[in-house]
Design a protein around this motif. Structure first.
Motif, PDB file in Angstrom:
ATOM      1  N   ASN A  77       0.828  -1.203   0.000  1.00 30.82           N
ATOM      2  CA  ASN A  77       0.000   0.000   0.000  1.00 30.82           C
ATOM      3  C   ASN A  77       0.864   1.255   0.000  1.00 30.82           C
ATOM      4  O   ASN A  77       2.022   1.224   0.362  1.00 30.82           O
ATOM      5  N   GLY A  78       0.267   2.344  -0.365  1.00 26.97           N
ATOM      6  CA  GLY A  78       0.990   3.609  -0.340  1.00 26.97           C
ATOM      7  C   GLY A  78       1.229   4.144  -1.737  1.00 26.97           C
ATOM      8  O   GLY A  78       0.990   3.483  -2.735  1.00 26.97           O
ATOM      9  N   GLY A  94      -0.654  21.070  -8.846  1.00 27.10           N
ATOM     10  CA  GLY A  94      -1.026  20.198  -7.743  1.00 27.10           C
ATOM     11  C   GLY A  94      -1.167  18.742  -8.104  1.00 27.10           C
ATOM     12  O   GLY A  94      -1.799  17.981  -7.367  1.00 27.10           O
ATOM     13  N   ALA A  95      -0.584  18.309  -9.216  1.00 25.18           N
ATOM     14  CA  ALA A  95      -0.744  16.926  -9.673  1.00 25.18           C
ATOM     15  C   ALA A  95      -0.249  15.919  -8.638  1.00 25.18           C
ATOM     16  O   ALA A  95      -0.872  14.870  -8.435  1.00 25.18           O
ATOM     17  N   HIS A  96       0.844  16.228  -7.959  1.00 29.93           N
ATOM     18  CA  HIS A  96       1.378  15.315  -6.948  1.00 29.93           C
ATOM     19  C   HIS A  96       0.438  15.201  -5.756  1.00 29.93           C
ATOM     20  O   HIS A  96       0.327  14.145  -5.142  1.00 29.93           O
ATOM     21  N   ARG A  97      -0.262  16.263  -5.439  1.00 29.59           N
ATOM     22  CA  ARG A  97      -1.221  16.219  -4.333  1.00 29.59           C
ATOM     23  C   ARG A  97      -2.444  15.390  -4.702  1.00 29.59           C
ATOM     24  O   ARG A  97      -2.939  14.618  -3.886  1.00 29.59           O
ATOM     25  N   PHE A  98      -2.927  15.510  -5.941  1.00 31.73           N
ATOM     26  CA  PHE A  98      -4.026  14.663  -6.389  1.00 31.73           C
ATOM     27  C   PHE A  98      -3.599  13.199  -6.350  1.00 31.73           C
ATOM     28  O   PHE A  98      -4.358  12.340  -5.907  1.00 31.73           O
ATOM     29  N   TYR A  99      -2.375  12.907  -6.811  1.00 29.56           N
ATOM     30  CA  TYR A  99      -1.861  11.539  -6.820  1.00 29.56           C
ATOM     31  C   TYR A  99      -1.801  10.955  -5.407  1.00 29.56           C
ATOM     32  O   TYR A  99      -2.118   9.788  -5.202  1.00 29.56           O
ATOM     33  N   CYS A 100      -1.411  11.746  -4.426  1.00 31.35           N
ATOM     34  CA  CYS A 100      -1.270  11.270  -3.039  1.00 31.35           C
ATOM     35  C   CYS A 100      -2.580  11.333  -2.257  1.00 31.35           C
ATOM     36  O   CYS A 100      -2.600  11.084  -1.058  1.00 31.35           O
ATOM     37  N   GLY A 101      -3.671  11.666  -2.926  1.00 30.46           N
ATOM     38  CA  GLY A 101      -4.985  11.640  -2.304  1.00 30.46           C
ATOM     39  C   GLY A 101      -5.384  12.920  -1.612  1.00 30.46           C
ATOM     40  O   GLY A 101      -6.444  12.981  -0.983  1.00 30.46           O
ATOM     41  N   GLN A 102      -4.601  13.956  -1.703  1.00 28.73           N
ATOM     42  CA  GLN A 102      -4.891  15.227  -1.041  1.00 28.73           C
ATOM     43  C   GLN A 102      -5.652  16.136  -2.008  1.00 28.73           C
ATOM     44  O   GLN A 102      -5.123  17.119  -2.526  1.00 28.73           O
ATOM     45  N   ILE A 103      -6.911  15.795  -2.226  1.00 30.16           N
ATOM     46  CA  ILE A 103      -7.717  16.449  -3.255  1.00 30.16           C
ATOM     47  C   ILE A 103      -7.952  17.937  -2.930  1.00 30.16           C
ATOM     48  O   ILE A 103      -7.811  18.795  -3.804  1.00 30.16           O
ATOM     49  N   GLY A 104      -8.297  18.241  -1.694  1.00 28.13           N
ATOM     50  CA  GLY A 104      -8.589  19.628  -1.320  1.00 28.13           C
ATOM     51  C   GLY A 104      -7.411  20.553  -1.542  1.00 28.13           C
ATOM     52  O   GLY A 104      -7.540  21.618  -2.148  1.00 28.13           O
TER      53      GLY A 104
END
Length: 128
Positions: free
Chosen positions: A31-32, A49-59
């Motif tokens: 996982n991860g 913010g593509a890396h944030r979307f990838y890591c699940g940090q949508i907001g």
């Protein structure tokens, strides 16, 4: 490999985390989010913010998208944190697959490349 409870780096063959004493689960490996994928997304599309979307940090990904990565400052801080494995995903876990030598190489390239480009543009202006 990283401990699924405390998030600290442990030996790949460890059964128990030496930092917190909890049993290491095999799912911590599976996982991860992958560090290299997030790093490349941050490098190429960090202002969106593509890396944030990838890591699940949508907001916060939407916030970076709307502010163009906080005018580049916020995305640069994220990129530096990824270089030193200080960046966490939505579950507050470190990204899997971190390689310290590669992180340091990305950091060095990220510092040197803009300076070299700046010097080239300055030098090119002198020859016209």
């Amino acid at each position: 490999m990283f401990c699924s409870k405390c998030g600290k780096e442990i030996n790949d063959e460890a059964v128990i985390c030496v930092h917190c004493g909890c049993a290491v689960k095999d799912e911590a490996i599976v996982n991860g989010h992958d560090w290299l994928t997030a790093m490349i997304l941050s490098w190429l599309l960090g202002s969106f913010g593509a890396h944030r979307f990838y890591c699940g940090q949508i907001g916060s990904g939407i916030a970076q998208l709307l502010t163009l990565g906080g005018c580049g400052i916020w995305s640069s801080i994220d990129w530096i944190c990824m270089c030193f494995n200080a960046y966490r995903d939505i579950d507050n876990k470190p990204l899997k697959g971190y390689k310290s030598q590669l992180g340091m190489a990305f950091f060095a390239i990220g510092l040197v490349a803009p300076i070299v480009v700046f010097i080239i543009f300055i030098a090119a202006g002198d020859f016209e």
